[in-house]
Write a protein that holds these residues in place. Structure first.
Motif, short mmCIF file in Angstrom:
data_model
loop_
_atom_site.label_atom_id
_atom_site.label_comp_id
_atom_site.label_asym_id
_atom_site.label_seq_id
_atom_site.Cartn_x
_atom_site.Cartn_y
_atom_site.Cartn_z
N LEU A 149 0.81 -1.21 0.00
CA LEU A 149 0.00 0.00 0.00
C LEU A 149 0.84 1.26 0.00
N ASP A 150 2.02 1.22 0.63
CA ASP A 150 2.85 2.41 0.71
C ASP A 150 3.54 2.73 -0.62
N GLN A 151 3.40 1.86 -1.62
CA GLN A 151 4.00 2.07 -2.93
C GLN A 151 2.98 2.55 -3.97
N ILE A 152 1.74 2.82 -3.53
CA ILE A 152 0.65 3.14 -4.46
C ILE A 152 0.14 4.56 -4.20
N THR A 153 -0.01 5.33 -5.28
CA THR A 153 -0.68 6.63 -5.21
C THR A 153 -1.99 6.55 -5.99
N PRO A 154 -3.12 6.73 -5.34
CA PRO A 154 -4.39 6.81 -6.09
C PRO A 154 -4.45 8.11 -6.89
N LEU A 155 -4.93 8.00 -8.13
CA LEU A 155 -5.11 9.14 -9.03
C LEU A 155 -6.58 9.19 -9.44
N ILE A 156 -7.23 10.33 -9.24
CA ILE A 156 -8.68 10.45 -9.48
C ILE A 156 -8.94 11.68 -10.33
N LEU A 157 -9.82 11.54 -11.31
CA LEU A 157 -10.31 12.69 -12.09
C LEU A 157 -11.68 13.10 -11.56
N THR A 158 -11.92 14.41 -11.48
CA THR A 158 -13.21 14.89 -10.98
C THR A 158 -13.72 16.05 -11.81
N TRP A 159 -15.02 16.16 -11.86
CA TRP A 159 -15.73 17.35 -12.34
C TRP A 159 -17.15 17.29 -11.76
N ASN A 160 -17.44 18.17 -10.81
CA ASN A 160 -18.75 18.23 -10.14
C ASN A 160 -19.18 16.85 -9.63
N GLU A 161 -18.37 16.30 -8.74
CA GLU A 161 -18.60 14.96 -8.21
C GLU A 161 -18.93 14.96 -6.73
N GLU A 162 -19.61 16.00 -6.25
CA GLU A 162 -19.92 16.06 -4.82
C GLU A 162 -20.83 14.93 -4.36
N ALA A 163 -21.56 14.31 -5.27
CA ALA A 163 -22.43 13.19 -4.91
C ALA A 163 -21.65 11.91 -4.65
N ASN A 164 -20.37 11.86 -5.10
CA ASN A 164 -19.62 10.60 -5.03
C ASN A 164 -18.29 10.68 -4.31
N ILE A 165 -17.58 11.81 -4.41
CA ILE A 165 -16.16 11.83 -4.09
C ILE A 165 -15.85 11.50 -2.64
N ALA A 166 -16.71 11.91 -1.70
CA ALA A 166 -16.41 11.65 -0.29
C ALA A 166 -16.39 10.16 0.01
N ARG A 167 -17.33 9.40 -0.56
CA ARG A 167 -17.35 7.95 -0.33
C ARG A 167 -16.11 7.29 -0.92
N THR A 168 -15.65 7.78 -2.05
CA THR A 168 -14.45 7.21 -2.67
C THR A 168 -13.21 7.51 -1.83
N LEU A 169 -13.07 8.75 -1.39
CA LEU A 169 -11.89 9.13 -0.60
C LEU A 169 -11.87 8.46 0.77
N GLU A 170 -13.04 8.20 1.33
CA GLU A 170 -13.11 7.56 2.65
C GLU A 170 -12.43 6.20 2.64
N LYS A 171 -12.50 5.50 1.53
CA LYS A 171 -11.88 4.18 1.42
C LYS A 171 -10.41 4.24 1.02
N LEU A 172 -9.86 5.47 0.94
CA LEU A 172 -8.46 5.63 0.55
C LEU A 172 -7.63 6.28 1.65
N ARG A 173 -8.08 6.21 2.87
CA ARG A 173 -7.33 6.82 3.98
C ARG A 173 -5.98 6.16 4.21
N TRP A 174 -5.81 4.95 3.69
CA TRP A 174 -4.54 4.24 3.84
C TRP A 174 -3.43 4.86 2.98
N ALA A 175 -3.80 5.64 1.96
CA ALA A 175 -2.81 6.18 1.01
C ALA A 175 -2.06 7.36 1.63
N ARG A 176 -0.76 7.41 1.41
CA ARG A 176 0.02 8.55 1.86
C ARG A 176 -0.40 9.83 1.14
N GLU A 177 -0.65 9.71 -0.16
CA GLU A 177 -1.07 10.86 -0.94
C GLU A 177 -2.07 10.40 -2.00
#
Length: 338
Positions: A2-30
């Motif tokens: 996990l410490d070797q992985i950086t999640p990369l996400i594209l967004t445009w007006n994603e307030e309906a979704n982005i918080a749930r996605t980021l919540e599952k990525l708290r393990w990522a350093r960045e």
């Protein structure tokens, strides 16, 4: 890993979704988020997570946006986990990433998805596995229909756990997106020969089959009957998406047809004709058996009248018939009385 992985996400007006996605990525350093200029609460939600770094870039196409994220955002980790803003990782998927030990020859992994309707995972989906985890220096993106496709130089493995595709944006946003996607998909299909297409795409080229066949498949072979109204909703969505592609294809086909225009001179009863395709003059002629062309001003100079056949037999008979001239004079008389 996990410490070797950086999640990369594209967004445009994603307030309906982005918080749930980021919540599952708290393990990522960045986490790197490439935003296309959101005007809702997307960026504020991202800023609430301390491990998120936001980069803003105007959107041109999906492939360019992803390639920018890979090359221009100073990602330090060797591995990148590419996620749409509505991809929610399951605990099983995170555990699999943690235990992953890729061989030196392995450059990427395909991810499998479970489609969700209002948060409920469906029994089946048409959503295909995608390469979403890869070595940063071994990957790039190409535009593929309405979206992008990752191209990886090296061996590609398979991840067993599922990622949830859980889009909760309003239905209106979904319909607008499908209209844009349908146009891009039609352009992509039109540029491919039959032998280059997968069997699914060959069916889509048959146009009138897929809008009813796809929902039927979703409800039967896709096991949508097990999911109640959620499965029915998904089947209808897929039918609407394919129907949009049909409408776009039919419109393009109609736009490509040649149109014969009959012109009438209200002053001395002459008639002429031209053939136009997509607003471009293909040929023009007057009623005197096509021996000369008088009125061609305003048409592209490259469309020289001398380049076209002059024999009357090569043109529709009704344009040069005596009855056409009689009708032209009759219309001219009517117009002059108004």
């Amino acid at each position: 890993m996990l410490d070797q992985i950086t999640p990369l996400i594209l967004t445009w007006n994603e307030e309906a979704n982005i918080a749930r996605t980021l919540e599952k990525l708290r393990w990522a350093r960045e986490i790197v988020v490439v935003d296309s200029g959101s005007t809702d609460g997307t960026r504020a939600m991202c800023e609430a997570f301390p491990n998120v770094r936001i980069v803003v870039r105007p959107f041109d196409n999906h492939a360019a946006q992803w390639n920018y994220g890979l090359r221009e955002t100073d990602i330090a980790c060797e591995w990148v986990l590419a996620l749409d803003a509505d991809y929610v990782l399951t605990d099983a998927f995170v555990d699999e990433l943690r235990m992953l030990a890729p061989a030196p020859a392995t450059a990427g992994y395909r991810m499998r998805f479970r489609y969700c309707v209002f948060g409920r995972p469906l029994s089946g989906t048409l959503y295909p596995p995608l390469i979403g985890l890869y070595r940063r220096h071994a990957a790039h993106y190409v535009q593929d229909g309405h979206t992008q496709r990752a191209v990886v130089e090296g061996a590609v493995g398979e991840l067993r756990a599922f990622v949830l595709h859980d889009d909760r944006k309003p239905l209106g946003r979904w319909l607008c997106a499908q209209d844009r996607y349908a146009q891009l998909e039609c352009d992509w299909l039109a540029g491919r020969r039959w032998g280059e297409l997968r069997w699914q795409d060959r069916l889509r080229k048959l146009l009138f089959i897929t809008p009813w066949l796809v929902p039927l498949y979703c409800l039967t072979m896709g096991k949508g009957y097990r999911d109640g109204w959620h499965g029915l909703y998904y089947a209808v969505q897929r039918g609407v998406a394919e129907g949009g592609a049909l409408a776009q294809a039919d419109g393009k086909k109609a736009a490509g047809r040649a149109m014969i225009v009959l012109g009438i001179n209200a002053f001395h009863g002459d008639s002429s004709a031209c053939i136009v395709r997509d607003g471009v003059l293909i040929a023009a002629a007057e009623e005197e058996r096509f021996r000369r062309i008088k009125h061609w001003a305003g048409f592209p100079p490259s469309r020289s009248a001398t380049a076209w056949p002059r024999r009357a037999s090569r043109w529709p008979r009704w344009i040069t018939s005596p009855s056409t001239r009689m009708r032209a004079r009759a219309w001219a008389a009517r117009l002059s009385m108004r």
